[in-house]
Design a protein around this motif. Structure first.
Motif, mmCIF file in Angstrom:
data_model
loop_
_atom_site.group_PDB
_atom_site.id
_atom_site.type_symbol
_atom_site.label_atom_id
_atom_site.label_comp_id
_atom_site.label_asym_id
_atom_site.label_seq_id
_atom_site.Cartn_x
_atom_site.Cartn_y
_atom_site.Cartn_z
ATOM 1 N N ALA A 185 37.773 41.648 4.309
ATOM 2 C CA ALA A 185 38.500 40.384 4.175
ATOM 3 C C ALA A 185 37.496 39.249 4.282
ATOM 4 O O ALA A 185 36.788 39.134 5.288
ATOM 5 N N SER A 186 37.409 38.433 3.236
ATOM 6 C CA SER A 186 36.483 37.312 3.220
ATOM 7 C C SER A 186 37.260 36.015 3.111
ATOM 8 O O SER A 186 38.330 35.970 2.489
ATOM 9 N N GLY A 187 36.727 34.962 3.696
ATOM 10 C CA GLY A 187 37.432 33.695 3.658
ATOM 11 C C GLY A 187 36.493 32.511 3.646
ATOM 12 O O GLY A 187 35.296 32.625 3.920
ATOM 13 N N THR A 188 37.062 31.356 3.296
ATOM 14 C CA THR A 188 36.346 30.086 3.331
ATOM 15 C C THR A 188 37.234 29.052 3.999
ATOM 16 O O THR A 188 38.468 29.163 3.983
ATOM 17 N N GLY A 189 36.619 28.028 4.580
ATOM 18 C CA GLY A 189 37.366 26.963 5.212
ATOM 19 C C GLY A 189 36.825 25.599 4.836
ATOM 20 O O GLY A 189 35.647 25.460 4.480
ATOM 21 N N PHE A 190 37.700 24.591 4.901
ATOM 22 C CA PHE A 190 37.314 23.222 4.586
ATOM 23 C C PHE A 190 38.096 22.285 5.491
ATOM 24 O O PHE A 190 39.304 22.469 5.713
ATOM 25 N N ALA A 241 42.447 10.196 -0.299
ATOM 26 C CA ALA A 241 43.154 8.934 -0.495
ATOM 27 C C ALA A 241 42.211 7.740 -0.468
ATOM 28 O O ALA A 241 42.661 6.595 -0.543
ATOM 29 N N GLY A 242 40.921 7.989 -0.343
ATOM 30 C CA GLY A 242 39.942 6.904 -0.318
ATOM 31 C C GLY A 242 39.714 6.296 1.043
ATOM 32 O O GLY A 242 39.044 5.259 1.155
ATOM 33 N N ASN A 243 40.249 6.930 2.094
ATOM 34 C CA ASN A 243 40.054 6.409 3.447
ATOM 35 C C ASN A 243 38.782 6.995 4.063
ATOM 36 O O ASN A 243 38.445 8.156 3.819
ATOM 37 N N PRO A 244 38.081 6.226 4.891
ATOM 38 C CA PRO A 244 36.830 6.721 5.466
ATOM 39 C C PRO A 244 37.052 7.699 6.608
ATOM 40 O O PRO A 244 37.997 7.575 7.391
ATOM 41 N N THR A 245 36.180 8.677 6.685
ATOM 42 C CA THR A 245 36.108 9.584 7.821
ATOM 43 C C THR A 245 34.624 9.898 8.038
ATOM 44 O O THR A 245 33.763 9.308 7.381
ATOM 45 N N ASP A 246 34.318 10.818 8.956
ATOM 46 C CA ASP A 246 32.926 10.950 9.393
ATOM 47 C C ASP A 246 32.235 12.249 8.986
ATOM 48 O O ASP A 246 31.050 12.237 8.663
ATOM 49 N N ILE A 247 32.945 13.358 9.030
ATOM 50 C CA ILE A 247 32.268 14.652 8.873
ATOM 51 C C ILE A 247 33.083 15.592 8.006
ATOM 52 O O ILE A 247 34.314 15.666 8.126
ATOM 53 N N VAL A 248 32.398 16.297 7.124
ATOM 54 C CA VAL A 248 32.976 17.378 6.323
ATOM 55 C C VAL A 248 32.526 18.707 6.923
ATOM 56 O O VAL A 248 31.339 18.903 7.191
ATOM 57 N N LEU A 249 33.475 19.611 7.126
ATOM 58 C CA LEU A 249 33.163 20.946 7.609
ATOM 59 C C LEU A 249 33.517 21.967 6.538
ATOM 60 O O LEU A 249 34.619 21.938 5.988
ATOM 61 N N THR A 250 32.593 22.838 6.220
ATOM 62 C CA THR A 250 32.860 23.966 5.334
ATOM 63 C C THR A 250 32.402 25.238 6.032
ATOM 64 O O THR A 250 31.459 25.216 6.840
ATOM 65 N N SER A 251 33.072 26.352 5.736
ATOM 66 C CA SER A 251 32.714 27.607 6.386
ATOM 67 C C SER A 251 32.948 28.775 5.449
ATOM 68 O O SER A 251 33.710 28.676 4.474
ATOM 69 N N SER A 252 32.285 29.869 5.745
ATOM 70 C CA SER A 252 32.525 31.131 5.053
ATOM 71 C C SER A 252 32.390 32.250 6.076
ATOM 72 O O SER A 252 31.578 32.166 6.997
ATOM 73 N N PHE A 253 33.195 33.298 5.922
ATOM 74 C CA PHE A 253 33.232 34.340 6.943
ATOM 75 C C PHE A 253 33.845 35.617 6.365
ATOM 76 O O PHE A 253 34.476 35.595 5.310
ATOM 77 N N ASN A 254 33.633 36.719 7.058
ATOM 78 C CA ASN A 254 34.300 37.976 6.708
ATOM 79 C C ASN A 254 34.458 38.832 7.954
ATOM 80 O O ASN A 254 34.042 38.445 9.045
ATOM 81 N N ASN A 255 35.064 39.989 7.773
ATOM 82 C CA ASN A 255 35.402 40.854 8.904
ATOM 83 C C ASN A 255 34.447 42.034 9.055
ATOM 84 O O ASN A 255 34.746 42.987 9.769
ATOM 85 N N ARG A 256 33.290 41.988 8.419
ATOM 86 C CA ARG A 256 32.418 43.148 8.427
ATOM 87 C C ARG A 256 31.390 43.138 9.558
ATOM 88 O O ARG A 256 30.837 44.169 9.895
ATOM 89 N N VAL A 257 31.074 41.983 10.097
ATOM 90 C CA VAL A 257 30.094 41.910 11.186
ATOM 91 C C VAL A 257 30.808 41.333 12.400
ATOM 92 O O VAL A 257 31.098 40.144 12.446
#
Length: 281
Positions: free
Chosen positions: A171-176, A202-218
């Motif tokens: 099972a592999s996944g990504t997050g945002f 919507a064009g509003n300011p924020t500070d940080i973008v988080l992205t991730s990737s993961f799986n269940n093999r390790v």
């Protein structure tokens, strides 16, 4: 007068061309000061995360920030005996399916350790979380709060979403996600990272973008030993099992701290003072 002006211009030139200064905030060296009004920061981190199986559930994640702006020796004192660790909570899952989920609130608490880094594979995940949250007397280095309007198919109220695919037993996944820099945390760190350099859908300011990737093999061997990852590799795991491991990236802009600016201006003022003294002589 001409000599004074020439000396002054030379001093200003020195200020403009001076080597970039290291930016040290909260015990961490963010690297060199750029010429732009803001300086981009990029962190990479390990990721361990629990499984959810439906709507109205919460997921927990944690990890170690391995590099900051490409540097894995980001301790301000150069010792290497420090580290940044985080614990994240993604709450109130919605629109859950076999390949998609959203969370409507989230927090990421980052903690600073000024001692040797913790080996997160030497103990199970609940122990890792307790160890991280006890760093610096339980006081976070900075805290991030989820920010909505992710865009795409996401509900405007969602602050984090993720997708996944099952291939055989993997099972592999990504997050945002989007995050605002908040407290609790060190005032200097909050001020430095609270740059509003990212725009939401919507064009509003924020500070940080988080992205991730993961799986269940390790998986953490101690999670498996203590029954905290049962069923993660055959599709029978229950919500809350420590099924996923992978990596995360955080990026955003920073405010240039005043000491960095004053350091460069000081070089120019030093040249001006020298010119004045020579003129008087």
């Amino acid at each position: 007068m001409n000599k004074t002006i020439t000396t002054l211009l030379a001093a200003i030139g020195i200020a403009a061309s001076a080597p970039a200064s290291a930016i040290v905030v909260g015990g961490v060296d963010f690297g060199a000061l750029g010429a732009a009004p803001t300086n981009i920061h990029l962190e990479t981190a390990t990721l361990a995360q629990t499984l959810i199986t439906g709507n109205g559930q919460n997921a927990t994640a944690y990890g170690y920030i391995t590099t900051l702006n490409g540097d894995n020796t980001y301790c301000a004192d150069g010792s290497g005996n420090c580290g940044l660790f985080y614990v994240a909570h993604f709450n109130d899952s919605q629109n859950f399916s076999s390949s998609y989920v959203e969370f409507t609130s989230a927090t990421v608490s980052v903690f600073f350790s000024n001692s040797s880094p913790i080996n997160l594979l030497s103990q199970d995940s609940p122990t890792n979380i307790a160890t991280i949250q006890a760093l610096n007397g339980g006081n976070p280095w900075v805290t991030l709060a989820g920010h909505g309007n992710l865009g795409g198919i996401a509900d405007p109220l969602a602050v984090v979403n993720g997708g996944g695919v099952l291939t055989g037993a993997t099972a592999s996944g990504t997050g945002f996600g989007l995050f605002d820099v908040t407290g609790p945390g060190e005032a200097a760190v909050i001020s430095y990272l609270d740059a509003n350099g990212v725009l939401d859908a919507a064009g509003n300011p924020t500070d940080i973008v988080l992205t991730s990737s993961f799986n269940n093999r390790v998986l953490n061997p101690f999670d498996q030993l203590h029954g905290l990852a049962n069923g993660c590799q055959n599709g029978t795991a229950q919500a809350g099992a420590w099924c996923f491991q992978g990596t995360a990236n955080l990026r955003g802009d920073t405010q240039i701290p005043e000491p960095g600016i004053l350091g460069l201006v000081g070089i120019g003022l030093l040249g001006l003072g020298t010119a004045v003294r020579r003129r008087k002589a």
